[in-house]
Scaffold this motif. Structure first.
Motif, PDB file in Angstrom:
ATOM      1  N   UNK A  21     132.950 -21.480  65.454  1.00  0.00           N
ATOM      2  CA  UNK A  21     131.685 -21.798  66.098  1.00  0.00           C
ATOM      3  C   UNK A  21     130.664 -20.753  65.699  1.00  0.00           C
ATOM      4  N   UNK A  22     129.474 -21.181  65.346  1.00  0.00           N
ATOM      5  CA  UNK A  22     128.390 -20.286  64.915  1.00  0.00           C
ATOM      6  C   UNK A  22     128.851 -19.334  63.821  1.00  0.00           C
ATOM      7  N   UNK A  58     126.490 -37.042  70.289  1.00  0.00           N
ATOM      8  CA  UNK A  58     127.673 -36.391  69.751  1.00  0.00           C
ATOM      9  C   UNK A  58     128.409 -37.338  68.802  1.00  0.00           C
ATOM     10  N   UNK A 106     124.694 -27.893  64.864  1.00  0.00           N
ATOM     11  CA  UNK A 106     125.685 -27.300  65.763  1.00  0.00           C
ATOM     12  C   UNK A 106     126.910 -28.204  65.857  1.00  0.00           C
ATOM     13  N   UNK A 162     126.975 -32.148  67.227  1.00  0.00           N
ATOM     14  CA  UNK A 162     125.841 -32.396  68.109  1.00  0.00           C
ATOM     15  C   UNK A 162     124.632 -32.683  67.223  1.00  0.00           C
ATOM     16  N   UNK A 174     130.211 -29.046  68.498  1.00  0.00           N
ATOM     17  CA  UNK A 174     130.834 -28.808  69.789  1.00  0.00           C
ATOM     18  C   UNK A 174     132.247 -28.280  69.531  1.00  0.00           C
ATOM     19  N   UNK A 175     132.859 -28.793  68.454  1.00  0.00           N
ATOM     20  CA  UNK A 175     134.208 -28.343  68.102  1.00  0.00           C
ATOM     21  C   UNK A 175     134.451 -28.535  66.614  1.00  0.00           C
ATOM     22  N   UNK A 193     120.129 -35.440  72.600  1.00  0.00           N
ATOM     23  CA  UNK A 193     121.350 -34.985  71.932  1.00  0.00           C
ATOM     24  C   UNK A 193     122.355 -36.128  71.892  1.00  0.00           C
TER      25      UNK A 193
END
Lengths: 461, 448
Positions: B36-37, B187, B141, B178, B143-144, B185
């Protein structure tokens, strides 16, 4: 389970690459589960589970490893594996472990483990007998009794040493009713973190009777209508809706990942002003209650909404640190086999001022929901859905014909803003919530509520 | 630490006269890494091991389990199971299966997958996230973004001569994106599972997760109507779990299946064939034998819409009588549970028409891309369901139009199966269930 010196040694090993903190979670759980099906005791299982998990955290990065074995070598191996997630080059300190004692939220007066299995089998017979006595149309009864005692030990690098026992007990009845080709089902499953005294209040017979009445009532049901309409949600059921539609998007991991519709809305009116909501892990013997959460923070009552204004999110240590907030003690895990994640405990809408009977009388037409089978939400969009297991038409202010195959669908903020009546009659509901592959016992509760408009998914157009 | 085979044999060795004893043990080593990030979000290492023991004495069944037992504790589990059996009621259909010849499936274990270093998995997770957020300006981004793999071993021994072991490797990749546009937003989810991370092509998974989120931007709630429906494989797979419950012989025997009295009848349309095949090696649910040591097999549950029968364990087969045999579907959710009836590779047989062809024949309908709330909104006993859905309108020549959200689809399982007009050629497995796209006649779509 583990002595303090070994725990400190494991924590030190886990902090080999530094990071913000490390923790060791050790668990021993004994459980009994008995299943009566088709009028037979089909299965009686006893289990003994134990293991330890080591977690190392830095920012929102974590490493987690667990072992079934509690010997020194296995624990140090787990610590080494977990610490490999961090790339730091300096080790971190471990503060002397000092015992913290909780208030004893979940005391069992009469521990289930002290009773023999024959007594428990007797309770299931009562479920079966009473359910079958409700109607000759009761075709099948399944009764499941479950108890467990989870003994937990948490040691953290900032010096917490916590031991807490959690007793659980649950009785579930699932009934199938049949009339010709029509089959319907009914379910009831009260649960608590308590001893067998819980069954004095929620007797096995009552559990069987309620499940059977639901199933039999639904035999008379007609297909549910489809489209937007007013929905009155009975006491207890509204808590499930609040948990799913609102609670999940308020969990800080979703907020932090920008995967929550409530991100950036603290301090704003994003729900009807009739809504006062809390997440409360301190309720004595609540299904989602505890003294300390699964990373060692004292349990608390967290206010989520005051008169419809969002007050804050549910936090664990990692997310709170990143967001500049305090943890709310909402780190929970299914068992030692999983790292803790942010999740709810007992999530309730508090009672309002309206007379529940009047709420129904004031509703010209719509649906009355008396049983919800659970639901699902996409926290990022706020879109949620709930299966209605027991529903009725409301016609001219009166609850009339039962309906089947109904479903509620909506967007969290819209639906919570559309609540235009909140009753005085608070009731709870216990369930098991799934998130990230982990199950957790959660409580929820609410008084009777009315949603002025929501989409009901049925087949009648 | 004992070898798994030794552990189960040690347990069985203390069987008393006149009782059947079976010990099932499993061990698993699993690694899961998410990014993540641009950083590692989580790394999980799991090592578990345990044993579960069934004792049948005087037709009574008892069960006990223990995590990471010594051989002594494994023998003690037999004693506890025996005690538990005393309290159960006699059931003449209780019984362990006799030993049978099993054809091994060595292809389920990939040595090279089991040996992949952790650092490579970390890199794979980081690459997956970086790639996923680089494909579309609206998707910055996740989410997973997660990869994982597991090495598992199972051993079963019994007083009836069963003495079996096998090993498997599994690997998976998950991406949840996302997409953000003008404050909205959406998903997107995608997932793949294979025998090993070295066999995994993850870029299409990332691309699909991006595409599925972006497609939903601007989604609106439709008007309530009856319309032709196409379920894509993601949406259709959700219904297979419900069907598996209704085709479980244990539910049939106990009056909990709407299909109970329908064997031999044309329940679905002739375009619908449903199979359970534990020996299909490319399916995630493949295994040489089930949780009680019966060889996995191929069971055609529906052939061109006709219901042939149900999935059976040893118990349900004996209780059904009429020469019914276990179909090799005595499945366990782990060592903590007795075998129940469960599916292996449970899939709708693919048709010949490509997905685009199905769309072209459904102008004016709706493509359902995801459904939610199936565990609460679909009832395998009554067959009724009403579930949340998202998707897109189907325009002229099958062109996909506006995205739709906040709607439900509702029907009953028999109506849905009768309504199957065609199935696509795009069969795809999601864990142990697999399905192509399915074109169904009209269903009620509830919205405004």
């Amino acid at each position: 389970m583990l002595d303090r010196d070994l725990a400190a040694e494991v924590l030190a090993a886990a902090r080999r690459n530094g990071g913000d903190f490390a923790e060791v979670f050790v668990e021993e759980r004994s459980s009994t589960s008995i299943r009566l099906d088709d009028a037979h005791v089909e299965e009686l299982t006893t289990g003994l589970d134990r293991g330890a998990g080591v977690r190392v955290c830095h920012g929102t990065t974590y490493g987690y490893a667990y072992s079934n074995r509690l010997d020194r070598d296995s624990l140090l191996e787990a610590a080494a594996a977990a610490s490999a997630a961090l790339a730091g080059d300096a080790s971190g300190p471990v503060v002397d472990l000092t015992e913290r004692v909780g208030p004893g939220t979940n005391r069992a007066e009469r521990p289930a483990g002290e009773l023999d299995a024959a007594t428990k089998v007797g309770w299931l017979r009562e479920v079966d007998d009473v359910a079958r006595s409700v109607s000759p149309e009761v075709a099948q009864v399944t009764g499941i009794y479950f108890d467990s005692l989870q003994r937990r030990l948490i040691a953290t690098s900032d010096g917490r040493w916590i031991r807490e026992d959690r007793p659980r007990i649950r009785m579930v009845a699932q009934v199938v009713a049949k009339r010709g080709d029509v089959i319907q089902t009914g379910w009831h499953g009260p649960a608590a973190c308590a001893g067998v005294e819980f069954l004095d209040l929620h007797t096995p017979g009552e559990t069987g009777r309620r499940a059977a009445e639901r199933a039999v009532t639904m035999l008379d049901s007609i297909p549910a209508p489809a489209g937007e309409m007013a929905v009155v949600v009975a006491n207890g059921c509204g808590g499930v809706l609040f948990h799913e539609a609102v609670g999940h998007p308020l969990e800080a991991d979703a907020v932090d990942k920008e995967a929550s519709v409530y991100r950036g809305l603290v301090g704003t009116q994003c729900s009807s002003e009739l809504i006062n909501g809390v997440d409360d892990a301190t309720i004595a013997n609540g299904w989602g209650s505890f003294d300390f959460d699964d990373e060692g923070t004292s349990s608390q009552r967290t206010v989520l909404f005051t008169d419809g204004v969002l007050q804050g999110y549910l936090q664990d240590r990692m997310r709170a640190a990143r967001m500049g907030a305090e943890t709310t003690g909402n780190a929970r895990r299914e068992s030692y086999a999983y790292p803790p994640i942010v999740r709810m405990t007992n999530t309730n809408i508090l009672p309002g001022a309206a007379d529940p009977a009047q709420i129904i009388r004031d509703t010209a037409s719509g649906i009355y929901v008396r049983g919800l089978g659970g639901g699902q939400v996409n926290p990022a969009t706020g879109d949620f859905v709930f299966g209605v297991s027991e529903g009725y038409l409301i016609e001219g202010g009166t609850v009339t014909t039962p309906v089947r195959g109904a479903n509620l669908i909506g967007r969290a903020i819209d639906v919570m803003s559309a609540v235009d009546a909140v009753g005085t009659d608070f009731e709870t509901w216990e369930g098991v919530c799934g998130k990230d592959g982990q199950g957790a016992p959660v409580g929820s509760g609410s008084p009777t509520l009315r949603i002025s408009r929501i989409t009901v998914g049925g087949t009648g157009v | 630490m004992s070898d798994l085979g030794d552990l189960v044999r040690a347990a069985v060795s203390v069987a008393g006269g006149g009782e059947q004893v079976e010990a099932y043990a499993e061990e698993q080593r699993e690694t899961e890494v998410s990014a993540h990030r641009g950083e590692v979000e989580g790394m999980k290492f799991a090592e578990s091991r345990g044993i579960g023991v069934r004792v049948i004495r005087d037709d009574r069944l008892g069960y006990a389990w223990a995590a990471d037992p010594s051989e002594e504790e494994a023998r003690d589990a037999v004693r506890r199971a025996r005690e538990n059996a005393l309290l159960a009621e006699p059931d003449a259909f209780n019984g362990l299966p006799a030993a049978t010849d099993i054809e091994a499936m060595p292809e389920l274990f990939r040595e090279q997958s089991a040996a992949i270093p952790v650092d490579d998995k970390v890199q794979l997770a980081l690459d997956l996230e970086r790639y996923t957020v680089s494909r579309d300006p609206r998707v910055t981004k996740v989410d997973l973004a997660q990869v994982g793999d597991a090495v598992s071993r199972v051993a079963i021994a019994s007083t009836e001569g069963v003495d079996l072991e096998y090993a498997r490797t599994d690997a998976w990749v998950v991406a949840v994106t996302l997409a953000v546009q003008e404050g909205e937003t959406q998903t997107g989810f995608s997932f793949a599972i294979t025998r090993g991370l070295d066999q995994l092509t993850w870029e299409p998974i990332a691309d699909e997760a991006v595409d599925r989120a972006v497609q939903m931007l601007g989604a609106e709630k439709p008007a309530t109507a009856k319309v032709p429906i196409i379920l894509d494989p993601f949406a259709a797979s959700n219904f297979l779990g419900v069907l598996a419950g209704a085709l479980n012989a244990d539910n049939v025997l106990k009056g909990r299946s709407l299909f109970a009295d329908m064997v031999g009848r044309q329940v679905g349309s002739d375009a619908f064939t449903l199979i359970d095949d534990g020996r299909r090696a490319d399916g995630p649910g493949a295994c040489p034998f089930d949780g009680e040591g019966v060889p996995s097999g191929r069971t055609e549950l529906f052939t061109a819409g006709v219901l042939n029968g149900f999935l059976h364990s040893t118990y349900t087969a004996r209780r059904s009588g009429g020469g019914q045999r276990s179909t090799g579907n005595g499945k366990r959710s782990g060592y903590k549970a007795t075998p129940g009836v469960g599916a292996s590779n449970f899939f709708v047989e693919a048709g010949t028409m490509p997905f685009e062809g199905l769309l072209a024949e459904a102008e004016g309908g709706v493509l359902i891309m995801d459904v939610s709330g199936v565990h609460s909104g679909a009832n395998p006993i009554s067959g009724e369901f009403s579930v949340g859905a998202t998707g897109r309108r189907i325009g002229p020549a099958g062109a996909l139009g506006e995205p739709l959200r906040e709607m439900t689809i509702a029907s009953t399982l028999p109506e849905m199966l009768q309504g199957v007009r065609a199935v696509g050629s795009d069969l795809r497995f999601f864990s142990s269930v697999g399905t192509p796209s399915i074109s169904i006649g009209e269903m009620t779509l509830a919205g405004v």
